[in-house]
Enzyme design. Structure first.
Site, short mmCIF file in Angstrom:
data_model
loop_
_atom_site.label_atom_id
_atom_site.label_comp_id
_atom_site.label_asym_id
_atom_site.label_seq_id
_atom_site.Cartn_x
_atom_site.Cartn_y
_atom_site.Cartn_z
N LYS A 12 0.85 -1.20 0.00
CA LYS A 12 0.00 0.00 0.00
C LYS A 12 0.88 1.24 0.00
O LYS A 12 1.71 1.42 0.89
CB LYS A 12 -0.91 -0.02 1.24
CG LYS A 12 -1.79 1.21 1.37
CD LYS A 12 -2.91 0.98 2.38
CE LYS A 12 -3.71 2.25 2.63
NZ LYS A 12 -4.82 2.05 3.57
N ASP A 49 -13.27 4.83 10.05
CA ASP A 49 -13.66 4.71 8.64
C ASP A 49 -14.18 3.29 8.44
O ASP A 49 -13.86 2.61 7.48
CB ASP A 49 -12.45 5.00 7.74
CG ASP A 49 -12.86 5.38 6.32
OD1 ASP A 49 -14.06 5.64 6.09
OD2 ASP A 49 -11.98 5.40 5.44
P1 ADP Z 1 -7.58 3.66 1.43
O1 ADP Z 1 -7.00 4.06 2.74
O2 ADP Z 1 -7.00 4.51 0.36
O3 ADP Z 1 -9.08 3.58 1.41
P2 ADP Z 1 -7.47 0.76 1.66
O4 ADP Z 1 -6.49 0.21 2.63
O5 ADP Z 1 -8.88 0.81 2.11
O6 ADP Z 1 -7.00 2.20 1.14
O7 ADP Z 1 -7.36 -0.08 0.32
C1 ADP Z 1 -8.10 0.23 -0.85
C2 ADP Z 1 -8.56 -1.04 -1.53
O8 ADP Z 1 -7.43 -1.86 -1.85
C3 ADP Z 1 -9.44 -1.90 -0.65
O9 ADP Z 1 -10.79 -1.58 -0.77
C4 ADP Z 1 -9.14 -3.31 -1.16
O10 ADP Z 1 -9.93 -3.58 -2.29
C5 ADP Z 1 -7.69 -3.25 -1.60
N1 ADP Z 1 -6.81 -3.75 -0.55
C6 ADP Z 1 -6.20 -3.02 0.43
N2 ADP Z 1 -5.43 -3.80 1.22
C7 ADP Z 1 -5.53 -5.05 0.73
C8 ADP Z 1 -4.98 -6.33 1.10
N3 ADP Z 1 -4.15 -6.46 2.14
N4 ADP Z 1 -5.32 -7.41 0.36
C9 ADP Z 1 -6.15 -7.28 -0.70
N5 ADP Z 1 -6.70 -6.13 -1.10
C10 ADP Z 1 -6.41 -5.01 -0.40
MG MG Z 2 -10.24 2.27 2.45
#
Ligand code: ADP
Ligand code: MG
Length: 444
Positions: free
Chosen positions: A121, A226
């Site tokens: 991320k 959130d």
């Molecule tokens: P933000 O803080 O920008 O909302 P998120 O952590 O919610 O970011 O991640 C955005 C999207 O990425 C999630 O809705 C999911 O679909 C995907 N995602 C994030 N982390 C993972 C993970 N560890 N494994 C699989 N998909 C992930």
């Molecule tokens: Mg998110």
């Protein structure tokens, strides 16, 4: 957006050294004077200038000569630095497709040297708020461009620290593997965000699990802030994993109760709308992790858990987090930014035109295809040699060589012919800066 890491394979050690020098210079310069980059990099005379051209060509830096000849790091430049560190630590060996676009992050599939697929991320704090205020030029003027590097790094540290602490306390979260700069490496969650789930075999069970998570967090002194269908992943067996932690706050936060109620409300609303489910009366007390169903005998009258009754009681995770290096001060800085960004977003929702609304909707919903059939292809990355002789970007910015902007302008003119091919109008602008400076000196 695709993350093109191809160039990462070909960049030389010196080019990375210069990129790191730009990053270091940004600790106290919005635009880092070319001469300062050169001095920090400490390459043979002129060496840094040659490398700066390559970095510009790959869009890892941006050239700005409006005030003086200088550079700043781009998102891609920062991504390259973090990814290279992850590769050099032996944690990842390839970057694949983008699997998620959050409001303030991009998530990519990566592969470990052992062949395991993980999620990386990359935090991009400031993305939505910058978008939101892009028409209000005055606003941007007061922003320090280092802030996006600094805030994104804080968000990554916080997310890593929370994910690790939560995982160690039995919460269903991805395993936090490591972090560097603005990026967090974690295990890949199978399944889909709940927002994409049309049907559940047992909505009451899922609802209890989800509400149980909110209350268990509060018992451990935390509020997600959130907690919604975008940040809950559901697999084929309907196991639920919670993600996305940079905005979490302590139950001692002045708005804690409001945030707690908002998280609860999101779940009530979503389950009502999507699964046509609303629970009978629910009461949750200190020290128990599961919601206790009272068969309609609901003290509150609306089935919502009461913050005062729930919060605290279990080991508070605040201390665990401080030990990880994420300090109270860091928390305050991030909270300030997030609250401000939320305010700006609300403001902009009324003002933005429809094209931008569509765009923001896409940011929210453009999500993962984690199905096993999805084609997996990774750009393989290796790093030759070790990084021992590279400059330390964690060095105290105060220890950087001082370069005054006026002096830089003078030196920039001297360097014009030998190093960088600036368009003629830039040369004119720098010369006029120097001229103005001389006039000011004479008047003094
Ligand atoms: P933000 O803080 O920008 O909302 P998120 O952590 O919610 O970011 O991640 C955005 C999207 O990425 C999630 O809705 C999911 O679909 C995907 N995602 C994030 N982390 C993972 C993970 N560890 N494994 C699989 N998909 C992930
Ligand atoms: Mg998110």
């Amino acid at each position: 957006m695709k993350l093109d890491v191809n160039a990462l394979r070909y960049l030389t050690k010196d080019e990375f050294r210069v990129l790191t020098a730009v990053e270091m210079g940004m600790k106290n310069h919005e635009i880092v004077p070319a001469e300062l980059v050169d001095r920090i990099a400490g390459l043979k005379h002129g060496g840094a200038y040659k490398n700066m051209k390559t970095l510009l060509r790959h869009k890892l830096t941006h050239h700005d000569s409006s005030k003086y000849d200088g550079f700043r790091l781009t998102n891609l430049g920062y991504d390259y630095l973090a990814i290279r560190t992850m590769v050099s630590r032996g944690l990842i060996s390839g970057v694949g497709r983008q699997i998620g676009v959050g409001k303030e992050s991009d998530i990519f599939e990566v592969v470990t040297p052992e062949g395991e697929t993980m999620a990386l991320k990359l935090h991009r704090l400031g993305r939505t708020s910058f978008r939101a205020v892009k028409s209000k030029r005055d606003y941007l003027k007061h922003r320090n461009s280092y802030s996006w590097l600094y805030l994104s790094r804080l968000a990554a540290l916080k997310e890593y620290a929370f994910m690790k602490a939560l995982g160690e306390h039995g919460f269903p979260v991805p395993r936090a593997v490591d972090w560097n700069r603005h990026c967090v490496l974690m295990t890949l969650v199978k399944g889909f965000p709940m927002v994409q789930v049309k049907q559940l075999s047992d909505p009451p069970k899922a609802f209890d699990t989800v509400l149980g998570l909110i209350t268990r967090l509060a018992q451990h002194g935390l509020i997600h802030c959130d907690f919604n269908e975008f940040n809950l992943m559901v697999d084929d067996d309907e196991n639920i994993t919670m993600i996305d932690f940079p905005q979490m706050v302590s139950i001692t936060h002045r708005n804690a109760e409001m945030y707690f109620d908002r998280d609860v409300e999101c779940i009530f609303k979503f389950f009502g709308k999507r699964f046509n489910y609303s629970p009978p009366g629910i009461k949750i007390s200190k020290g128990t992790s599961e919601a206790e169903n009272l068969d309609g005998d609901d003290e509150e009258g609306d089935g919502r858990p009461d913050f005062e009754a729930v919060a605290g009681g279990e080991e508070s995770l605040d201390k665990v987090l401080e030990a990880s290096g994420f300090t109270r001060k860091d928390q305050e800085v991030l909270e300030q930014f997030i609250e401000k960004a939320e305010g700006e977003e609300e403001l902009s929702e009324e003002e933005e035109d429809s094209e931008e609304e569509d765009d923001s909707e896409q940011l929210q919903t453009e999500t993962t295809d984690n199905s096993p059939d999805a084609v997996e292809s990774f750009t393989k990355l290796t790093i030759d040699g070790n990084l021992d002789d590279e400059i330390d970007s964690t060095r105290d910015p105060q220890s950087l060589p001082a370069v005054s902007e006026e002096k830089t302008a003078t030196e920039a003119v001297r360097n014009l012919n030998c190093h960088i091919n600036l368009p003629i109008f830039n040369q004119v602008s720098i010369c006029s800066d120097v001229l103005l400076f001389c006039i000011r000196e004479v008047i003094k």
